[in-house]
Design an enzyme around this catalytic site. Structure first.
Site, PDB file in Angstrom:
ATOM      1  N   LYS A  71      48.433 -32.561  37.844  1.00 38.88           N
ATOM      2  CA  LYS A  71      47.944 -33.450  36.788  1.00 38.88           C
ATOM      3  C   LYS A  71      48.972 -34.492  36.345  1.00 38.88           C
ATOM      4  O   LYS A  71      48.615 -35.639  36.079  1.00 38.88           O
ATOM      5  CB  LYS A  71      47.496 -32.630  35.574  1.00 38.88           C
ATOM      6  N   ASP A 108      39.986 -34.460  29.188  1.00 38.40           N
ATOM      7  CA  ASP A 108      40.176 -33.214  28.428  1.00 38.40           C
ATOM      8  C   ASP A 108      39.853 -33.383  26.950  1.00 38.40           C
ATOM      9  O   ASP A 108      39.240 -32.506  26.332  1.00 38.40           O
ATOM     10  CB  ASP A 108      41.614 -32.703  28.578  1.00 38.40           C
TER      11      ASP A 108
END
Length: 279
Positions: A71, A108
């Site tokens: 990520k 997210d």
């Protein structure tokens, strides 16, 4: 669901990647919406990440999700990064544009907020106070989402003082670092408690956090979804607090990527939850 030679392709890159529930999640939507496409696990070693990302346009992929440990490492490897990903410092969704360039996003924050609103619809986030446990990548996404939703103060408790202060600087003036040893004593006025650490996950010890000082009105949520009810959530539920498990965050954060790759904005339903849980 039909898969032809013209199938739209997407996947999830990680190392390892066998634990990911994303193929099951996206596979449900592909079948439900009868889309000619496939979403596959892509086990990519860290040293091969750049080559794997750059191969996607050549292989006909519309994009991918990124999971541990890619990520943060992907950020300098992409052509452009959206503001959320840059602020959070992590990318979880990659879009292959029409010209073959790669755009990185982070979904997210909206995924976390959508799960919270669905699981605790009576919680008013605008003007609320929260406590967040942890200061890693998940915490940054949660904090960004809470601030955007109108939370005015976020108490941050983390064992590493340096990491908690670094996160506070990135999101000042909303984040107030709390010494780890004072975490249980600083919850008396909060509306929301969030665990963003892996503590409580299957194979990990439970989160050490007494709840005696937590208001009964406070909502408690956990980003962990295996098990669905962590020790933290079980203790909070037992004392009367509303609790929200972490599975919904996984489901909701997947919506923007699926829409970008496959051209349909999918719904997060109870049927989807049951399907993803039944592993």
């Amino acid at each position: 669901m039909t898969i032809s030679g013209k199938a739209v392709l997407a996947g999830v890159m990680g190392w390892p990647v066998g634990h990911s529930r994303s193929p099951r999640l996206h596979g449900y939507w592909l079948n439900h919406y009868d889309i000619d496409g496939a979403y596959v696990p892509l086990a990519v070693r860290p040293e091969h990440l750049q080559a794997a990302l750059r191969a996607m346009p050549k292989l006909g992929f519309r994009g991918c999700n990124l999971t541990v440990p890619h990520k943060e490492a992907a950020i300098p490897l992409l052509d452009r990064i959206d503001d959320a990903a840059r602020h959070i410092g992590a990318v979880n969704t990659v879009i292959v544009e029409a010209d073959g360039s790669l755009t990185g996003r982070n979904t997210d924050a909206p995924g976390f907020i959508a799960n919270l609103r669905q699981g605790a619809p009576k919680l008013a986030l605008d003007g609320a106070t929260a406590m967040v446990i942890g200061a890693g990548g998940a915490a940054r996404g949660v904090v960004a989402g809470l601030i955007e939703a109108g939370v005015v103060e976020i108490k941050l408790a983390n064992r590493s003082v340096e990491r908690s202060h670094a996160l506070a600087r990135a999101f000042e003036p909303y984040v107030v670092p709390v010494p780890w040893e004072e975490r249980a004593d600083r919850m008396d006025d909060i509306d929301l408690l969030v665990n963003t650490t892996s503590l409580g996950m299957t194979g990990e010890p439970p989160l050490d956090l007494p709840l005696d000082g937590l208001p009964r009105k406070a909502v408690v949520t956990d980003v962990v979804y295996a098990p669905l009810e962590t020790d933290l959530l079980a203790r909070a539920r037992g004392r009367g607090n509303v609790v929200v498990d972490g599975l919904g965050m996984l489901l909701h954060q997947a919506v923007p990527g699926f829409a970008a790759w496959f051209g349909v904005e999918p719904e997060v339903t109870e049927g989807l939850r049951r399907h993803v849980i039944a592993v």
